[in-house]
Design a protein around this motif. Structure first.
Motif, PDB file in Angstrom:
ATOM      1  N   PRO A 130      -7.190 -11.122 -11.824  1.00  0.00           N
ATOM      2  CA  PRO A 130      -5.971 -10.763 -11.096  1.00  0.00           C
ATOM      3  C   PRO A 130      -4.763 -10.987 -11.967  1.00  0.00           C
ATOM      4  O   PRO A 130      -4.802 -11.761 -12.912  1.00  0.00           O
ATOM      5  N   ASN A 131      -3.706 -10.342 -11.633  1.00  0.00           N
ATOM      6  CA  ASN A 131      -2.467 -10.469 -12.381  1.00  0.00           C
ATOM      7  C   ASN A 131      -1.321 -10.320 -11.398  1.00  0.00           C
ATOM      8  O   ASN A 131      -1.137  -9.216 -10.867  1.00  0.00           O
ATOM      9  N   PRO A 132      -0.681 -11.459 -11.137  1.00  0.00           N
ATOM     10  CA  PRO A 132      -0.725 -12.824 -11.709  1.00  0.00           C
ATOM     11  C   PRO A 132      -2.057 -13.540 -11.426  1.00  0.00           C
ATOM     12  O   PRO A 132      -2.749 -13.198 -10.488  1.00  0.00           O
ATOM     13  N   PHE A 133      -2.374 -14.575 -12.266  1.00  0.00           N
ATOM     14  CA  PHE A 133      -3.625 -15.340 -12.106  1.00  0.00           C
ATOM     15  C   PHE A 133      -3.256 -16.820 -11.999  1.00  0.00           C
ATOM     16  O   PHE A 133      -2.145 -17.232 -12.317  1.00  0.00           O
ATOM     17  N   ASN A 134      -4.247 -17.575 -11.542  1.00  0.00           N
ATOM     18  CA  ASN A 134      -4.039 -19.034 -11.410  1.00  0.00           C
ATOM     19  C   ASN A 134      -4.576 -19.751 -12.650  1.00  0.00           C
ATOM     20  O   ASN A 134      -3.809 -20.267 -13.460  1.00  0.00           O
ATOM     21  N   ASP A 135      -5.909 -19.742 -12.810  1.00  0.00           N
ATOM     22  CA  ASP A 135      -6.528 -20.420 -13.966  1.00  0.00           C
ATOM     23  C   ASP A 135      -7.337 -19.447 -14.806  1.00  0.00           C
ATOM     24  O   ASP A 135      -7.345 -19.540 -16.026  1.00  0.00           O
ATOM     25  N   VAL A 136      -8.064 -18.546 -14.099  1.00  0.00           N
ATOM     26  CA  VAL A 136      -8.984 -17.642 -14.792  1.00  0.00           C
ATOM     27  C   VAL A 136      -8.583 -16.191 -14.459  1.00  0.00           C
ATOM     28  O   VAL A 136      -8.237 -15.880 -13.313  1.00  0.00           O
ATOM     29  N   MET A 137      -8.659 -15.358 -15.472  1.00  0.00           N
ATOM     30  CA  MET A 137      -8.487 -13.916 -15.258  1.00  0.00           C
ATOM     31  C   MET A 137      -9.725 -13.218 -15.803  1.00  0.00           C
ATOM     32  O   MET A 137     -10.523 -13.828 -16.544  1.00  0.00           O
ATOM     33  N   PHE A 138      -9.889 -11.914 -15.450  1.00  0.00           N
ATOM     34  CA  PHE A 138     -11.048 -11.141 -15.872  1.00  0.00           C
ATOM     35  C   PHE A 138     -10.579  -9.857 -16.559  1.00  0.00           C
ATOM     36  O   PHE A 138      -9.568  -9.269 -16.197  1.00  0.00           O
ATOM     37  N   ILE A 139     -11.364  -9.468 -17.548  1.00  0.00           N
ATOM     38  CA  ILE A 139     -11.137  -8.175 -18.207  1.00  0.00           C
ATOM     39  C   ILE A 139     -12.373  -7.320 -17.947  1.00  0.00           C
ATOM     40  O   ILE A 139     -13.486  -7.705 -18.315  1.00  0.00           O
ATOM     41  N   TYR A 140     -12.167  -6.169 -17.275  1.00  0.00           N
ATOM     42  CA  TYR A 140     -13.266  -5.319 -16.818  1.00  0.00           C
ATOM     43  C   TYR A 140     -13.218  -3.990 -17.562  1.00  0.00           C
ATOM     44  O   TYR A 140     -12.189  -3.315 -17.610  1.00  0.00           O
ATOM     45  N   ASN A 141     -14.351  -3.621 -18.152  1.00  0.00           N
ATOM     46  CA  ASN A 141     -14.494  -2.339 -18.848  1.00  0.00           C
ATOM     47  C   ASN A 141     -15.136  -1.341 -17.868  1.00  0.00           C
ATOM     48  O   ASN A 141     -16.348  -1.278 -17.749  1.00  0.00           O
ATOM     49  N   TYR A 142     -14.294  -0.576 -17.163  1.00  0.00           N
ATOM     50  CA  TYR A 142     -14.859   0.328 -16.156  1.00  0.00           C
ATOM     51  C   TYR A 142     -15.289   1.660 -16.757  1.00  0.00           C
ATOM     52  O   TYR A 142     -15.880   2.501 -16.093  1.00  0.00           O
TER      53      TYR A 142
END
Length: 635
Positions: free
Chosen positions: A560-572
């Protein structure tokens, strides 16, 4: 004397048994008296009925009826008095009383005191006399002075008709006769002074021995006519027996004739000059242009005149030249048949007897079968050429070709070849059929982006049919939709045709507004009239924060963006790719670095940059094909 008097009343001939007499006061209409009882008026047994009324007047030699009632005797005699009954003259000595009338010829005894008496033949004491005297006037007299016979006139002459009269009032009839008085033709009715006057009559176009008669309108038997006949004739009319225009090598015979048999007799003379000095010795084969003169002296009436005829001799021209089509198609109202020449005449027969039209061209619409025409041209001085012959071939125009109108296509689609049935097919892209784009029964087309209409005809025997209109409908590709957020919903920019999909390719909804059921990637496609738009940009929907995340490029999502501690990068995009991940603060200090490798099994990486303070950071993805820079926010 309303207070007492008498009045003698003449009983009318009105038979009744219901008669009454009333006397009334003029000033007071309501004051009157009348007979106490009815009385009758009956037919007398012996009475003169006519003439008895006052004011009667007659002319000598005219006739009037004497009428009576005489039921008491078998015969009566009739007497006449010109002096109010002082003397009597026998009119008729024995007339059957039952006849009731006698036609009396008025004698020429002018008087204002005339009376009639009827007397019983068997008893002279039984008689009745006119109640009032009547008048016998003077016998009018009328004499025609001129024309009185022997005169000669020509058509159009002014003929003075004169007469004298006496004891005439009213008007006169003026008549003429051409058959010795057997019948009369009225000239005019003349009013004014009938006792002496004249009238100018214009001689009509006749050839005859004529009488004039003048008649008294009131008494037509008072008339007078010419003592002898006079003559009216008119000048002869001359006609050429052939064309007034002679075309070489022809000649013309100049002969003269008069339609009226009375004027036809006499001598014809032919001249080269109006003075009648140079005779035309041979008027029967004239071959030179000129004006020729004919003198005619009529035996009947003695009229002489000289008339002229102009003969023009010209050269016979060549036939006209056929200049246009001889092939006609039914229904072609604009087609014309043209020829080149001067003063062209079109005929339906080789004898040139049935004229169809004139001019350089004639409309073809008047023909509906194979036809042969003959045409000539006339060149001054109006010499006709030998006829030219033209054969017109007439064909039926075929019906338009037949085809099935194709279903609509989407812009840019491959279009199946268009096929029509028919013979010698022509394809046009304009309604005026001027821009030919193809020939044959099939038309192949490239991908089309707009509606296109073709006008297709078939040609049989060189006759082109009316066009069949063959439209190719091209529906536009819908614009690529964009996605926005409204509360808990994500919204397509298109109001219709929406199809929402998740990253598994499952269609979830078709409305403009869509509420995602779980966190994940979503996109929308718009389909209108069977045409499909490009896929919208893929977004990531985060239910926990009710946030919508955009792709950062090249098939990658950061969430998510904004994120708390961890974010994800997704290759769709599901393609193999390698990226070096770096995170910088706003003063370009590197705070995090890692390497990501995506393949068919690995689509998502988690990024934990550690205890970063809240704020904005720069995410830098260095790939083997491209570089991506985007802003991220730490909560």
């Amino acid at each position: 004397m309303p207070n007492g008097n008498t009045y003698y009343w003449q009983v009318p001939f009105q038979i009744t048994n219901q008669a009454l007499i009333r006397a009334r006061f003029l000033s007071i209409a309501q004051l009157y008296d009348e007979s106490n009882n009815l009385f009758s008026i009956v037919y007398p047994s012996f009475a003169l009925i006519e003439p008895i009324n006052p004011g009667l007047s007659f002319y000598p030699n005219t006739q009037t009826e004497i009428k009576w009632i005489a039921t008491s005797t078998n015969y009566i005699k009739i007497l006449f008095s010109p002096d109010n009954g002082q003397t009597w003259t026998l009119v008729q000595d024995s007339v059957p009383a039952a006849s009731g009338s006698y036609l009396w010829t008025i004698p020429n005894l002018p008087s204002t005191m005339c009376k009639i008496r009827i007397v019983d033949v068997n008893d002279n004491l039984i008689y009745d006399t006119s109640d009032y005297p009547f008048t016998i006037g003077y016998l009018p007299n009328l004499i025609l002075v001129s024309p009185n016979g022997g005169e000669n006139y020509v058509k159009g002459d002014s003929i003075l008709i004169r007469w004298l009269g006496s004891y005439l009032t009213g008007g006169l009839y003026l008549d003429y006769s051409i058959d010795s008085g057997a019948t009369w033709i009225n000239i005019t009715s003349k009013w004014g002074n009938p006792n002496g006057d004249s009238y100018t009559w214009i001689a009509p176009a006749i050839i005859a021995k004529v009488l004039i008669r003048v008649s008294y309108i009131d008494i037509p038997v008072i008339n007078d006519q010419s003592d002898g006949t006079f003559t009216i004739c008119f000048y002869p009319a001359v006609y050429a027996t052939q064309y007034p225009v002679v075309c070489q090598p022809n000649t013309v015979d100049i002969t003269a004739y008069i339609a009226d048999s009375l004027n036809a007799s006499g001598t014809y003379n032919y001249w080269l000059d109006i003075q009648a000095i140079q005779p035309l010795n041979n008027p029967y084969q004239v071959s030179t242009s000129g004006i020729y003169y004919i003198t005619k002296h009529t035996t009947y009436g003695g009229c002489t005149d000289t008339t002229s005829i102009e003969i023009l001799v010209g050269t016979t021209p060549s036939p006209p030249v056929i200049a246009s089509q001889q092939h006609l198609c039914s229904g072609d109202t604009a087609a014309v048949i043209e020829a080149t020449g001067i003063n062209i005449y079109w005929y339906a027969d080789s004898l040139l007897a049935v004229l169809i039209d004139t001019g350089q061209s004639i409309p073809a619409s008047q023909f509906n079968s194979d036809t042969v025409l003959y045409l000539t041209q006339f060149v001054y001085p109006a010499c006709p050429s030998p006829p030219a012959q033209i054969e017109i071939n007439y064909f039926q125009t075929p019906l338009p070709p037949q085809a099935t109108i194709p279903s609509p296509y989407c812009a840019g689609d491959s279009v199946a070849p268009l096929v029509v049935g028919g013979t010698n097919i022509n394809w046009y892209d304009d309604v005026s059929l001027t821009n030919l784009v193809n020939q044959g029964n099939m038309l192949s087309l490239p991908p089309l982006y707009n509606d296109t209409v073709f006008y297709v005809t078939q040609n049989v025997s060189n006759c082109e049919s009316m066009p069949m209109i063959l439209p190719v409908e091209i529906n536009p590709i819908p614009s690529k939709p964009t996605i926005s957020q409204s509360g808990m919903d994500i919204v397509s920019s298109s109001p219709v045709g929406n199809q929402w999909f998740n990253d598994q390719g499952q269609m979830l909804d078709t409305n403009q507004y869509f509420t995602p059921p779980v966190d994940g990637f979503y996109y929308v496609v718009v389909t209108i009239n069977g045409c499909v738009s490009d896929t919208s940009d893929i977004i990531y929907y985060y239910i926990t924060g009710n946030q919508l995340h955009d792709a950062v490029g090249n098939g990658l999502f950061v969430y998510p963006n904004p994120f708390n501690d961890v974010m994800f990068i997704y290759n769709y995009s599901n393609t193999e790719a390698s990226y070096n991940v770096e995170i910088y603060n706003t003063i370009s200090q590197k705070l995090y670095a890692n390497t990501l490798k995506f393949d068919e099994h690995t689509h998502v990486y988690s990024i934990n940059p550690g205890n970063l303070p809240k704020g904005a950071y720069i995410l830098y993805l260095k790939g083997d094909r491209d570089n991506i820079v985007t802003k991220i926010i730490k909560h």
